[in-house]
Design an enzyme around this catalytic site. Structure first.
Site, PDB file in Angstrom:
ATOM      1  N   THR A 168      33.630  45.588  64.581  1.00  0.00           N
ATOM      2  CA  THR A 168      34.882  45.522  63.821  1.00  0.00           C
ATOM      3  C   THR A 168      34.795  44.325  62.898  1.00  0.00           C
ATOM      4  OG1 THR A 168      36.227  46.419  65.620  1.00  0.00           O
ATOM      5  CG2 THR A 168      37.384  45.058  64.043  1.00  0.00           C
ATOM      6  N   ARG A 216      40.213  59.627  69.651  1.00  0.00           N
ATOM      7  CA  ARG A 216      40.306  58.289  70.268  1.00  0.00           C
ATOM      8  C   ARG A 216      40.738  57.258  69.212  1.00  0.00           C
ATOM      9  NH1 ARG A 216      37.618  52.968  69.543  1.00  0.00           N
ATOM     10  NH2 ARG A 216      37.414  52.028  71.589  1.00  0.00           N
ATOM     11  N   VAL A 217      41.690  56.436  69.593  1.00  0.00           N
ATOM     12  CA  VAL A 217      42.103  55.298  68.768  1.00  0.00           C
ATOM     13  C   VAL A 217      41.846  54.047  69.596  1.00  0.00           C
ATOM     14  CG1 VAL A 217      44.068  54.143  67.675  1.00  0.00           C
ATOM     15  CG2 VAL A 217      43.847  56.642  67.524  1.00  0.00           C
ATOM     16  N   THR A 243      37.394  41.775  68.834  1.00  0.00           N
ATOM     17  CA  THR A 243      36.293  42.719  68.655  1.00  0.00           C
ATOM     18  C   THR A 243      35.719  43.001  70.039  1.00  0.00           C
ATOM     19  OG1 THR A 243      34.164  43.057  67.534  1.00  0.00           O
ATOM     20  CG2 THR A 243      34.650  40.819  68.218  1.00  0.00           C
ATOM     21  N   GLY A 244      35.079  44.147  70.173  1.00  0.00           N
ATOM     22  CA  GLY A 244      34.503  44.473  71.477  1.00  0.00           C
ATOM     23  C   GLY A 244      35.019  45.794  72.005  1.00  0.00           C
ATOM     24  N   GLY A 287      37.349  47.980  72.816  1.00  0.00           N
ATOM     25  CA  GLY A 287      38.782  48.034  72.561  1.00  0.00           C
ATOM     26  C   GLY A 287      39.554  48.852  73.569  1.00  0.00           C
TER      27      GLY A 287
HETATM   28  C1  SD4 Z   1      37.017  49.469  69.152  1.00  0.00           C
HETATM   29  N1  SD4 Z   1      37.201  47.082  69.142  1.00  0.00           N
HETATM   30  O1  SD4 Z   1      37.361  50.421  68.482  1.00  0.00           O
HETATM   31  C2  SD4 Z   1      36.630  48.191  68.438  1.00  0.00           C
HETATM   32  C3  SD4 Z   1      35.170  48.119  68.312  1.00  0.00           C
HETATM   33  C4  SD4 Z   1      34.611  46.748  68.201  1.00  0.00           C
HETATM   34  O2  SD4 Z   1      32.877  45.282  68.654  1.00  0.00           O
HETATM   35  O3  SD4 Z   1      35.166  45.840  67.737  1.00  0.00           O
HETATM   36  N2  SD4 Z   1      33.461  46.487  68.685  1.00  0.00           N
HETATM   37  O4  SD4 Z   1      36.952  49.492  70.371  1.00  0.00           O
END
Ligand code: SD4
Length: 333
Positions: free
Chosen positions: A198, A226-227, A249-250, A252
């Site tokens: 992200t 999916r959201v 980020t990560g 989610g």
């Molecule tokens: C998600 N958080 O859609 C986002 C993806 C992301 O590092 O940031 N990944 O889950």
């Protein structure tokens, strides 16, 4: 990109009929006194390796007096259109090979926000989110209806599939692999997610206005519809004009259960320093037993910043902050 002049949503409930319907107590309530907030020294913070490039686009705007919302939108548009696999068009296909986008923007002075989830066939998701904020009373519009909304706002419909995203999906599908979304929660064992990312940006302009935005194409091979956390206010991003802002980020799917960007801003409101607040926020997720990759970057309105992460042992999560004295990239350990 907008001109920064049209940042307020249509007045809510205007008119005598609206007030009458609310009853005498509400109608006679005094309007809240607007907070006076000192102007600040402009900054822009952007996550991941996109940071220096996005800041190099947003910073000159801030330096020449542009609104924080224009700087955030333009910096994120730059990343959305890079053709990077992990953000924007042309990346991260879902289980049936389609790329869909999540994005959110939040404007400090009014605490107004707009977001899109599972946006299809429109490239500049953060700009559609801005239209949700500025042109409607809504805060989140999703799926094909978000695409229809975007078309109504003048955006062009186009495929979000690229050669790279098609090849990634073809390769994955050819192995007979299944989406990992039906796997057990990443509690007893570490998250096996590898494909997700992200971009998040936070700006303070010379007039003292704070803005935050984020944009993503989510996680690879997700279940259609999916959201993630990015368009959820307080999960993917949050700002409070009086305190500061944060981006996440990560994973989610897990992170949104903790509203980490809201949490970290509230910790700072209570007096915690940004770095300590970031660490405490990520620790809350770890303490609940989740073994995920995830991180946050946070900046107080006086420009003091911090970041924290869990997982990502081999992936260098960083954020970059640009001010009048230059750009610094901060590795998050
Ligand atoms: C998600 N958080 O859609 C986002 C993806 C992301 O590092 O940031 N990944 O889950």
């Amino acid at each position: 990109m907008g001109d920064g002049s049209k940042i307020s949503r249509r007045a809510f409930g205007a008119g005598a009929a609206g007030l009458a319907a609310l009853g005498a107590t509400r109608a006679s309530a005094k309007p809240a006194k607007p907070k006076t907030i000192a102007t600040g020294k402009p900054f822009i913070l952007t996550t991941w390796e996109f940071g220096p490039g996005a800041n190099a686009i947003g910073w000159p705007m801030l330096a020449s007096g542009a609104s924080a919302i224009d700087a955030v939108e333009t910096a994120i548009n730059h990343v959305e259109l890079l053709g990077d696999y992990w953000v924007g068009a042309g990346g991260v296909p879902n289980e049936v090979g389609e790329t869909t986008l999540d994005a959110m923007i939040m404007w400090g002075p009014t605490h107004d926000a707009g977001a899109v989830g599972c946006l299809k066939r429109v490239k500049r998701a953060i700009s559609v989110a801005r239209k949700v904020m500025e042109e409607t009373q809504h805060s989140l519009i999703v799926g094909d209806d978000a695409t229809r909304f975007a078309a109504r706002m003048g955006f062009t419909e186009t495929s979000l599939t690229s050669v790279v995203s098609q090849q990634a999906w073809d390769k994955w599908a050819a192995t007979g692999a299944k989406t990992t979304a039906f796997d057990p929660e990443p509690i007893a064992s570490a998250d096996k997610l590898v494909g997700h990312d992200t971009v998040g940006s936070i700006a303070l302009d010379a007039a003292g206005n704070l803005c935050v935005g984020c944009s993503t194409n989510g996680r690879e091979f997700k279940i259609p519809g999916r959201v993630g956390d990015s368009p959820i206010i307080g999960a993917g991003a949050y700002c409070d004009q009086a305190v500061g802002a944060a981006v996440a980020t990560g994973n989610g799917d897990v992170m949104m259960r903790f509203l980490p960007t809201y949490h970290v801003v509230e910790l700072m409101r209570g007096g915690m320093e940004p770095q300590a607040a970031a660490e405490a926020t990520i620790q809350r997720i770890v303490d609940a037993g989740y073994q995920i990759d995830g991180g946050i970057a946070v900046i107080r309105r006086d420009g003091v910043h911090g970041g924290a992460k869990t997982g990502w042992a081999d992936t260098p999560f960083s954020y970059s902050v640009q001010t009048a004295t230059g750009n610094v990239t901060v590795p998050v350990s």
